[in-house]
Design a protein around this motif. Sequence first.
Motif, PDB file in Angstrom:
ATOM      1  N   GLU A 207       0.841  -1.150   0.056  1.00 29.21           N
ATOM      2  CA  GLU A 207      -0.011  -0.006   0.001  1.00 29.21           C
ATOM      3  C   GLU A 207       0.796   1.203   0.077  1.00 29.21           C
ATOM      4  O   GLU A 207       0.575   1.992  -1.083  1.00 29.21           O
ATOM      5  N   ARG A 208       1.879   1.289   0.815  1.00 28.46           N
ATOM      6  CA  ARG A 208       2.621   2.554   0.829  1.00 28.46           C
ATOM      7  C   ARG A 208       3.474   2.618  -0.341  1.00 28.46           C
ATOM      8  O   ARG A 208       3.926   3.817  -1.112  1.00 28.46           O
ATOM      9  N   GLN A 209       3.974   1.583  -1.080  1.00 23.86           N
ATOM     10  CA  GLN A 209       4.748   1.710  -2.351  1.00 23.86           C
ATOM     11  C   GLN A 209       3.620   2.053  -3.455  1.00 23.86           C
ATOM     12  O   GLN A 209       4.093   2.942  -4.126  1.00 23.86           O
ATOM     13  N   LEU A 210       2.574   1.679  -3.553  1.00 25.51           N
ATOM     14  CA  LEU A 210       1.422   2.405  -4.434  1.00 25.51           C
ATOM     15  C   LEU A 210       1.270   3.738  -4.178  1.00 25.51           C
ATOM     16  O   LEU A 210       1.169   4.571  -5.387  1.00 25.51           O
ATOM     17  N   GLU A 211       1.066   4.314  -2.843  1.00 28.18           N
ATOM     18  CA  GLU A 211       0.978   5.516  -2.375  1.00 28.18           C
ATOM     19  C   GLU A 211       2.236   6.244  -2.995  1.00 28.18           C
ATOM     20  O   GLU A 211       2.023   7.564  -3.691  1.00 28.18           O
TER      21      GLU A 211
END
Length: 191
Positions: A125-129
Amino acid sequence: MDGKVIGYARVSSTGQDYDTQVERLKAAGATKVFNERQSGLDRERPELAKCLDYVREGDTLVVTKLDRLARSAGHLHEIVEGLNAKGVGFRVLDDASLDTTTRTGKLVFGILASIAEFETALRKERQLEGIARAKAEGRTGGRPAMVTSDVKAEIAKLNAGGMSIRKVAAQVGFSKATVQKILAAATAGKT
């Protein structure tokens, strides 16, 4: 079915000694101990692979400390799932709650597996953000291109002036192969 107790011992550096681990594993009933001197971060640990291949249904794999075996909760979950699929138990001498041969130990591993999945989901999720934020700011992935149109023009000019490819490469600070590719692309009309 009574299986064997199999031990796995690991140390990270040449200054460390795994004899103490081996003695503790044998005292815990290990009839065979696999040991290696290798960083836990290494993906390729040949003795661990041999150990995981060696264990059979009814056996129990024992380590002295959890960090001797796994790099992360996810890695631990992966190893223990493989052991469970083979019908092999798992115990950690320094942590009695980590014992898949007991109901409580199975519960603890279930919780660890959930934590590992949660950590993976959070990371993704952090990577996609981060990717979305970078795109919104007009940035794309990868490092900036080093071979600019100015560099290409300089390479073409130096080469056209009779300078050898080796000297052109030294002048612009790129490899001979890079200069050759740029000149070949220019010749083919791809600049």
